[in-house]
Design a protein around this motif. Structure first.
Motif, PDB file in Angstrom:
ATOM      1  N   ALA A 478       0.667  -1.240  -0.051  1.00  0.00           N
ATOM      2  CA  ALA A 478       0.054   0.227  -0.018  1.00  0.00           C
ATOM      3  C   ALA A 478       1.017   1.039   0.048  1.00  0.00           C
ATOM      4  O   ALA A 478       0.647   2.331  -0.634  1.00  0.00           O
ATOM      5  CB  ALA A 478      -1.002  -0.182   1.038  1.00  0.00           C
ATOM      6  N   VAL A 479       1.951   1.194   0.731  1.00  0.00           N
ATOM      7  CA  VAL A 479       2.845   2.166   0.900  1.00  0.00           C
ATOM      8  C   VAL A 479       3.542   2.582  -0.473  1.00  0.00           C
ATOM      9  O   VAL A 479       3.731   3.748  -0.864  1.00  0.00           O
ATOM     10  CB  VAL A 479       3.804   2.293   2.023  1.00  0.00           C
ATOM     11  N   ARG A 483       3.490   5.663  -2.961  1.00  0.00           N
ATOM     12  CA  ARG A 483       4.652   6.682  -3.167  1.00  0.00           C
ATOM     13  C   ARG A 483       4.729   6.744  -4.713  1.00  0.00           C
ATOM     14  O   ARG A 483       5.025   7.708  -5.299  1.00  0.00           O
ATOM     15  CB  ARG A 483       5.837   5.730  -2.487  1.00  0.00           C
ATOM     16  N   LEU A 484       4.458   5.636  -5.332  1.00  0.00           N
ATOM     17  CA  LEU A 484       4.728   5.749  -7.014  1.00  0.00           C
ATOM     18  C   LEU A 484       3.575   6.593  -7.372  1.00  0.00           C
ATOM     19  O   LEU A 484       3.867   7.335  -8.523  1.00  0.00           O
ATOM     20  CB  LEU A 484       4.499   4.264  -7.337  1.00  0.00           C
ATOM     21  N   ALA A 485       2.266   6.491  -7.043  1.00  0.00           N
ATOM     22  CA  ALA A 485       1.401   7.629  -7.752  1.00  0.00           C
ATOM     23  C   ALA A 485       1.466   8.837  -7.201  1.00  0.00           C
ATOM     24  O   ALA A 485       1.493   9.754  -7.941  1.00  0.00           O
ATOM     25  CB  ALA A 485      -0.150   7.077  -6.964  1.00  0.00           C
ATOM     26  N   SER A 486       2.045   9.018  -5.994  1.00  0.00           N
ATOM     27  CA  SER A 486       2.362  10.677  -5.596  1.00  0.00           C
ATOM     28  C   SER A 486       3.441  10.901  -6.487  1.00  0.00           C
ATOM     29  O   SER A 486       3.647  12.283  -6.777  1.00  0.00           O
ATOM     30  CB  SER A 486       2.937  10.571  -4.100  1.00  0.00           C
ATOM     31  N   LEU A 490       2.086   6.316 -12.435  1.00  0.00           N
ATOM     32  CA  LEU A 490       0.749   5.552 -12.201  1.00  0.00           C
ATOM     33  C   LEU A 490       1.037   4.191 -12.732  1.00  0.00           C
ATOM     34  O   LEU A 490       0.457   3.236 -12.318  1.00  0.00           O
ATOM     35  CB  LEU A 490      -0.233   6.234 -12.828  1.00  0.00           C
ATOM     36  N   GLU A 491       1.903   4.032 -13.644  1.00  0.00           N
ATOM     37  CA  GLU A 491       1.873   2.551 -14.396  1.00  0.00           C
ATOM     38  C   GLU A 491       2.541   1.564 -13.236  1.00  0.00           C
ATOM     39  O   GLU A 491       2.270   0.653 -13.224  1.00  0.00           O
ATOM     40  CB  GLU A 491       2.673   2.497 -15.610  1.00  0.00           C
ATOM     41  N   GLY A 492       3.423   2.217 -12.594  1.00  0.00           N
ATOM     42  CA  GLY A 492       4.067   1.451 -11.354  1.00  0.00           C
ATOM     43  C   GLY A 492       3.282   1.152 -10.409  1.00  0.00           C
ATOM     44  O   GLY A 492       3.423   0.204  -9.837  1.00  0.00           O
ATOM     45  N   ALA A 493       2.361   2.191 -10.096  1.00  0.00           N
ATOM     46  CA  ALA A 493       1.627   1.805  -8.751  1.00  0.00           C
ATOM     47  C   ALA A 493       0.457   0.824  -9.161  1.00  0.00           C
ATOM     48  O   ALA A 493       0.150   0.324  -8.273  1.00  0.00           O
ATOM     49  CB  ALA A 493       0.749   3.420  -8.771  1.00  0.00           C
ATOM     50  N   ALA A 494       0.282   0.663 -10.454  1.00  0.00           N
ATOM     51  CA  ALA A 494      -0.704  -0.542 -10.672  1.00  0.00           C
ATOM     52  C   ALA A 494      -0.267  -1.829 -10.363  1.00  0.00           C
ATOM     53  O   ALA A 494      -1.197  -2.508  -9.997  1.00  0.00           O
ATOM     54  CB  ALA A 494      -0.946  -0.397 -12.283  1.00  0.00           C
ATOM     55  N   VAL A 495       0.953  -2.133 -10.271  1.00  0.00           N
ATOM     56  CA  VAL A 495       1.328  -3.466  -9.825  1.00  0.00           C
ATOM     57  C   VAL A 495       1.023  -3.586  -8.452  1.00  0.00           C
ATOM     58  O   VAL A 495       0.494  -4.739  -8.069  1.00  0.00           O
ATOM     59  CB  VAL A 495       2.877  -3.867 -10.121  1.00  0.00           C
ATOM     60  N   PRO A 496       1.477  -2.832  -7.545  1.00  0.00           N
ATOM     61  CA  PRO A 496       1.200  -3.266  -6.207  1.00  0.00           C
ATOM     62  C   PRO A 496      -0.335  -3.184  -5.870  1.00  0.00           C
ATOM     63  O   PRO A 496      -0.853  -3.733  -5.153  1.00  0.00           O
ATOM     64  CB  PRO A 496       2.077  -2.303  -5.241  1.00  0.00           C
ATOM     65  N   SER A 497      -0.905  -2.279  -6.632  1.00  0.00           N
ATOM     66  CA  SER A 497      -2.302  -2.248  -6.287  1.00  0.00           C
ATOM     67  C   SER A 497      -3.249  -3.376  -6.804  1.00  0.00           C
ATOM     68  O   SER A 497      -4.265  -3.650  -6.380  1.00  0.00           O
ATOM     69  CB  SER A 497      -3.026  -0.939  -7.409  1.00  0.00           C
ATOM     70  N   LEU A 498      -2.859  -3.915  -8.011  1.00  0.00           N
ATOM     71  CA  LEU A 498      -3.512  -5.061  -8.472  1.00  0.00           C
ATOM     72  C   LEU A 498      -3.297  -6.429  -7.498  1.00  0.00           C
ATOM     73  O   LEU A 498      -4.153  -7.026  -7.248  1.00  0.00           O
ATOM     74  CB  LEU A 498      -2.812  -5.571  -9.987  1.00  0.00           C
TER      75      LEU A 498
END
Length: 519
Positions: A478-479, A483-486, A490-498
């Motif tokens: 989640a962190v 952090r990536l979205a901040s 956003l493409e990188g944030a998609a991996v932990p989000s999934l």
């Protein structure tokens, strides 16, 4: 709660005066507006969809009974990342619009996703299942007598629903809306990413950006008061109102068969929240993840996953053990003390994660500093941060936050264990602990596993307390996503989000199985 109040009251009036003159009115107005929008949205989506799938029949209704729960698997901040990726100025929607029309950036108007209404929409899409589940259960339990009596007295179907069925389901609907409101005021990831200034973002900003502990405690006290006031108002407004079924015959409401345009309209109304709240975000996130350079199997991501699973597993075990202790004590020694303990345990769900973090960090940081000063003065030994620098204080915060969920699951299973089973066990010489170990726990294994799963997934998704209280260099999925979205990656944030979404599907699947059996 005591620590938050003391820290706020001993912080001096200078900070709170400055907050009142600058940001506090804005925080209060924004938070209240967000709460109102989410309450209205979750009520309309949750109650409307619950009525359609329960009281009508149209093509695909059995599928919608299950599919309408699926958005519950998403944290709101993950939905925010997905929709920002496609709806923001460089996103595929606006880029396609400019390519087709030839317009420039200033030649057209497009709704801003990073806004207060945008944050409200994200929260509504993931929180309406709370209202849907409780409203559907209430509608299923209603007898057709009162509704048919209203129709016989000349009321239309809509009037009978509004004046008879809806009031009878009010306690369940109010509970669902209240759950959605509590999650809204506790949300940090969505509002922080969208730049919406609420109490939750103010606490984090005061704690980290401004290093103002007193200001953070005073904002936390305001948010705590707001959350508890909402709970008290709902309970008082309900008063002593009760629903009693007239007569002994309980006939279920016959569902109305929809045809033609009405069936199409019902299908569209039920499809919209499923598509917007689950199917479309899944497609977006998968596409984003494939375009990213993040390797889920790298050593770094394995570390994030290990940290998340460690925290969630430890918190789930400790929280469920605490729920068993409190629930079994309430059954063994019913009275004011046991009831007060259970009521206090449930209060944690009404307290946002940021408030819990402040309430635990302030006293334990003071203890760590005092112990370190005494050890240096006495033995010339530096102890450092023994408690606040470990994961166990964070696990304690999770326990406070999610104990209500575990206690509810345990008590739901315990209600099926008749009192004569306890009497039989005691008459055969079992001690209370023996009865718990050899009788209750084997019977309640499904309920305990459900409680473990719910707390595990909630901890995986939790963000504000984790951001504030995590040890140095101890990041979770989640962190990492935040952090990536901040950083606008956003493409990188998609991996932990999934990964978070996939884990969140586990309790949703469990709920879907229960709904399928009841249907």
């Amino acid at each position: 709660m005591i620590a938050v109040a003391l820290a706020a009251l001993t912080g001096g009036t200078g900070t709170i005066t400055h907050l009142l003159e600058t940001v506090l009115p804005g925080y209060a107005a924004t938070t209240l507006t967000l709460v109102v929008l989410v309450a209205i949205g979750t009520f309309c989506l949750g109650v409307g969809s619950a009525w359609l799938v329960t009281m009508t029949r149209f093509p695909g209704v059995r599928l919608f009974e299950i599919a309408l729960i699926l958005p519950l698997a998403f944290p709101a901040y993950v939905l925010a990342y997905a929709y920002t990726f496609i709806l923001d100025h460089p996103g595929v929607v606006q880029s396609t619009l400019r390519d087709v029309t030839g317009w420039g950036p200033r030649d057209y108007w497009f709704p801003e996703i990073r806004s207060l209404p945008g944050a409200a929409l994200m929260l509504v899409l993931v929180l309406y299942p709370y209202v849907y589940l409780l409203a559907r259960a209430a509608f299923l339990q209603q007898s057709s007598g009162a509704f048919l009596a209203a129709r016989a007295l000349g009321k239309t179907s809509w009037q009978a629903f509004w004046r008879v069925s809806l009031p009878m389901a009010r306690p369940a609907i109010a509970s669902g809306v209240l759950l959605a409101i509590m999650e809204t005021i506790a949300d940090f990831g969505t509002v922080a990413y969208f730049g919406v200034q609420t109490f939750a973002t103010g606490i984090y900003t005061s704690w980290f950006s401004m290093a103002d502990r007193a200001g953070a405690a005073q904002l936390a006290l305001c948010l705590l008061s707001f959350a508890l006031t909402l709970a008290v108002i709902e309970r008082i407004s309900r008063g002593k109102a009760r629903y009693h079924q007239a007569g002994k015959h309980h006939a279920k409401m016959p569902p109305a068969q929809l045809k033609g345009a009405r069936a199409v309209l019902a299908w569209v109304l039920c499809s919209v929240p499923v598509v917007l709240g689950f199917l479309l975000p899944v497609v977006i996130l998968i596409n984003m993840g494939l375009e990213s350079e993040q390797d889920l199997f790298s050593r770094r991501y394995i570390g994030f996953l290990r940290n998340s699973v460690t925290l969630a597993g430890a918190a789930a075990m400790i929280t469920v053990c605490a729920a068993v202790c409190i629930g079994f004590y309430l059954r063994l020694r019913p009275g004011r003390l046991a009831s007060a303990a259970a009521y206090s345990a449930r209060l944690g769900y009404a307290v946002p994660g940021g408030v819990i973090a402040v309430g635990l960090m302030v006293p334990f940081a003071a203890f760590d500093n005092a112990l370190d000063a005494w050890m240096r003065a006495t033995f010339d030994i530096r102890t450092g941060l023994l408690i606040t620098g470990s994961i166990w204080l964070l696990v304690a915060a999770y326990m406070v936050r999610f104990l209500a969920a575990a206690l509810g699951a345990y008590e739901g299973g315990l209600s099926t264990v008749q009192a004569n089973i306890d009497a039989a066990a005691r008459s055969l010489g079992q001690t209370p602990l023996g009865m718990l170990r050899r009788v209750h726990l084997p019977i309640l294994t499904p309920s305990l596993l459900t409680a473990l799963l719910i707390v595990f997934v909630d901890v995986m998704k939790e963000l504000p307390a984790t951001l504030i209280m995590r040890p140095f260099n101890y990041d979770t999925l989640a962190v990492q996503a935040y952090r990536l979205a901040s950083d606008e990656r956003l493409e990188g944030a998609a991996v932990p989000s999934l990964v978070i979404m996939l884990v969140g599907l586990l309790p949703v699947i469990l709920i879907c199985r229960q709904v399928g059996r009841k249907g």
